[in-house]
Design a protein around this motif. Structure first.
Motif, PDB file in Angstrom:
ATOM      1  N   VAL A  70      85.829  58.327  80.683  1.00 55.06           N
ATOM      2  CA  VAL A  70      86.141  56.811  81.048  1.00 55.06           C
ATOM      3  C   VAL A  70      84.712  56.058  81.214  1.00 55.06           C
ATOM      4  N   ASP A  71      84.764  54.757  80.588  1.00 53.94           N
ATOM      5  CA  ASP A  71      83.589  53.788  80.737  1.00 53.94           C
ATOM      6  C   ASP A  71      84.381  52.754  81.705  1.00 53.94           C
ATOM      7  N   ASN A  72      84.173  52.896  82.897  1.00 56.98           N
ATOM      8  CA  ASN A  72      84.798  51.957  83.929  1.00 56.98           C
ATOM      9  C   ASN A  72      84.180  50.497  83.639  1.00 56.98           C
ATOM     10  N   ALA A  73      82.995  50.241  83.379  1.00 57.36           N
ATOM     11  CA  ALA A  73      82.530  48.804  83.308  1.00 57.36           C
ATOM     12  C   ALA A  73      83.113  48.164  82.071  1.00 57.36           C
ATOM     13  N   LYS A  74      83.473  48.913  80.961  1.00 57.81           N
ATOM     14  CA  LYS A  74      83.897  48.374  79.823  1.00 57.81           C
ATOM     15  C   LYS A  74      85.598  48.575  79.759  1.00 57.81           C
ATOM     16  N   LYS A  75      86.147  49.285  80.978  1.00 58.43           N
ATOM     17  CA  LYS A  75      87.374  49.625  81.107  1.00 58.43           C
ATOM     18  C   LYS A  75      88.054  50.189  79.697  1.00 58.43           C
ATOM     19  N   ILE A  76      87.404  51.286  79.274  1.00 59.47           N
ATOM     20  CA  ILE A  76      87.925  52.068  78.041  1.00 59.47           C
ATOM     21  C   ILE A  76      87.764  53.427  78.481  1.00 59.47           C
ATOM     22  N   VAL A  77      88.878  54.065  77.845  1.00 61.54           N
ATOM     23  CA  VAL A  77      89.188  55.369  78.084  1.00 61.54           C
ATOM     24  C   VAL A  77      89.238  55.997  76.675  1.00 61.54           C
ATOM     25  N   TYR A  78      88.373  56.958  76.554  1.00 59.90           N
ATOM     26  CA  TYR A  78      88.193  57.886  75.409  1.00 59.90           C
ATOM     27  C   TYR A  78      88.789  59.093  75.356  1.00 59.90           C
ATOM     28  N   LEU A  79      89.013  59.318  74.143  1.00 56.90           N
ATOM     29  CA  LEU A  79      89.699  60.975  73.883  1.00 56.90           C
ATOM     30  C   LEU A  79      88.988  61.306  72.715  1.00 56.90           C
ATOM     31  N   GLN A  80      87.860  62.247  72.890  1.00 58.82           N
ATOM     32  CA  GLN A  80      87.207  62.875  71.777  1.00 58.82           C
ATOM     33  C   GLN A  80      88.009  64.025  71.148  1.00 58.82           C
ATOM     34  N   MET A  81      88.160  64.049  70.151  1.00 63.06           N
ATOM     35  CA  MET A  81      89.104  65.239  69.552  1.00 63.06           C
ATOM     36  C   MET A  81      87.953  65.878  68.325  1.00 63.06           C
ATOM     37  N   ASN A  82      87.921  67.084  68.817  1.00 65.39           N
ATOM     38  CA  ASN A  82      87.190  67.970  67.794  1.00 65.39           C
ATOM     39  C   ASN A  82      88.007  69.107  67.199  1.00 65.39           C
ATOM     40  N   SER A  83      87.585  69.785  66.042  1.00 72.49           N
ATOM     41  CA  SER A  83      88.392  70.888  65.652  1.00 72.49           C
ATOM     42  C   SER A  83      89.746  70.657  65.495  1.00 72.49           C
ATOM     43  N   LEU A  84      90.173  69.741  64.896  1.00 73.29           N
ATOM     44  CA  LEU A  84      91.555  69.182  65.027  1.00 73.29           C
ATOM     45  C   LEU A  84      92.211  70.148  64.175  1.00 73.29           C
ATOM     46  N   LYS A  85      93.401  70.222  64.549  1.00 76.13           N
ATOM     47  CA  LYS A  85      94.642  71.150  63.698  1.00 76.13           C
ATOM     48  C   LYS A  85      95.694  70.460  63.343  1.00 76.13           C
ATOM     49  N   PRO A  86      96.807  70.739  62.444  1.00 79.51           N
ATOM     50  CA  PRO A  86      97.601  70.115  61.828  1.00 79.51           C
ATOM     51  C   PRO A  86      98.721  69.824  63.082  1.00 79.51           C
ATOM     52  N   GLU A  87      98.741  70.905  64.168  1.00 82.13           N
ATOM     53  CA  GLU A  87      99.680  70.800  65.274  1.00 82.13           C
ATOM     54  C   GLU A  87      99.328  69.449  66.188  1.00 82.13           C
ATOM     55  N   ASP A  88      98.033  68.981  65.997  1.00 84.50           N
ATOM     56  CA  ASP A  88      97.581  67.845  66.729  1.00 84.50           C
ATOM     57  C   ASP A  88      98.020  66.509  66.364  1.00 84.50           C
ATOM     58  N   THR A  89      98.796  66.655  65.194  1.00 83.46           N
ATOM     59  CA  THR A  89      99.341  65.467  64.537  1.00 83.46           C
ATOM     60  C   THR A  89     100.545  64.782  65.247  1.00 83.46           C
ATOM     61  N   GLY A  90     100.553  63.590  65.511  1.00 86.59           N
ATOM     62  CA  GLY A  90     101.276  62.731  66.370  1.00 86.59           C
ATOM     63  C   GLY A  90     101.029  61.391  66.777  1.00 86.59           C
ATOM     64  N   MET A  91     101.863  60.788  67.402  1.00 84.16           N
ATOM     65  CA  MET A  91     101.289  59.384  68.245  1.00 84.16           C
ATOM     66  C   MET A  91     100.668  59.763  69.375  1.00 84.16           C
ATOM     67  N   TYR A  92      99.407  58.911  69.791  1.00 86.16           N
ATOM     68  CA  TYR A  92      98.790  59.180  71.078  1.00 86.16           C
ATOM     69  C   TYR A  92      99.015  57.897  71.664  1.00 86.16           C
ATOM     70  N   TYR A  93      99.323  58.153  73.043  1.00 88.11           N
ATOM     71  CA  TYR A  93      99.437  57.190  74.023  1.00 88.11           C
ATOM     72  C   TYR A  93      98.480  57.134  75.180  1.00 88.11           C
ATOM     73  N   CYS A  94      98.028  56.082  75.451  1.00 87.24           N
ATOM     74  CA  CYS A  94      97.287  55.876  76.596  1.00 87.24           C
ATOM     75  C   CYS A  94      98.109  55.374  77.897  1.00 87.24           C
ATOM     76  N   ALA A  95      98.023  55.944  79.113  1.00 90.98           N
ATOM     77  CA  ALA A  95      98.675  55.334  80.182  1.00 90.98           C
ATOM     78  C   ALA A  95      98.067  55.385  81.446  1.00 90.98           C
ATOM     79  N   ARG A  96      98.372  54.473  82.591  1.00 86.90           N
ATOM     80  CA  ARG A  96      97.624  54.581  83.885  1.00 86.90           C
ATOM     81  C   ARG A  96      98.900  54.803  84.889  1.00 86.90           C
ATOM     82  N   LYS A  97      98.196  55.483  85.804  1.00 88.49           N
ATOM     83  CA  LYS A  97      99.131  55.825  86.878  1.00 88.49           C
ATOM     84  C   LYS A  97      98.441  55.378  88.314  1.00 88.49           C
ATOM     85  N   ASN A  98      99.291  54.978  89.269  1.00 90.36           N
ATOM     86  CA  ASN A  98      98.599  54.453  90.438  1.00 90.36           C
ATOM     87  C   ASN A  98      98.180  55.559  91.451  1.00 90.36           C
TER      88      ASN A  98
END
Length: 122
Positions: A70-98
């Motif tokens: 997370v970069d709190n100053a920029k209000k951005i959440v990142y997901l760095q994905m390495n060594s990707l596999k075919p089973e990682d295929t999908g729609m990726y969603y970001c979400a917030r919980k209080n």
């Protein structure tokens, strides 16, 4: 209600990398932020979450390959994905919980983005 906009998805070959970004319109530093994914024909599942103290939880299937940050100053959440596999295929969603995230469960995540598609070919 915060607005979340994901980007960074795409098509890559197995073994490749992608970095997803989630830009928030509101505060994220006092909440739990998470990445979830849904493959065709499957239920949505938790991938990784990060709490304000920077504690993280990862799905077993992505441990050692994905990193949430997370970069709190920029209000951005990142997901760095390495060594990707075919089973990682999908729609990726970001979400917030209080509330603090102690698991990858989706309960109480009230704000969701529209998603970004990740396709990994073999």
């Amino acid at each position: 209600q915060v607005q979340l906009v994901e980007s960074g998805g795409g098509s890559v070959q197995a073994g490749g990398s992608l970095r997803l970004s989630c830009v928030a319109s509101g505060y994220i530093n006092t909440y739990c932020m998470g990445w979830f994914r849904q493959a065709p024909g499957k239920e949505r599942e938790g991938v990784a979450v990060i709490n304000r103290a920077a504690s993280t939880i990862y799905a077993d299937s992505v441990k050692g390959r994905f990193t949430i940050s997370v970069d709190n100053a920029k209000k951005i959440v990142y997901l760095q994905m390495n060594s990707l596999k075919p089973e990682d295929t999908g729609m990726y969603y970001c979400a917030r919980k209080n509330f603090w995230c102690s698991t990858l469960g989706q309960t109480y995540f009230g704000s969701w983005g529209q998603g970004t598609q990740v396709t990994v070919s073999s």
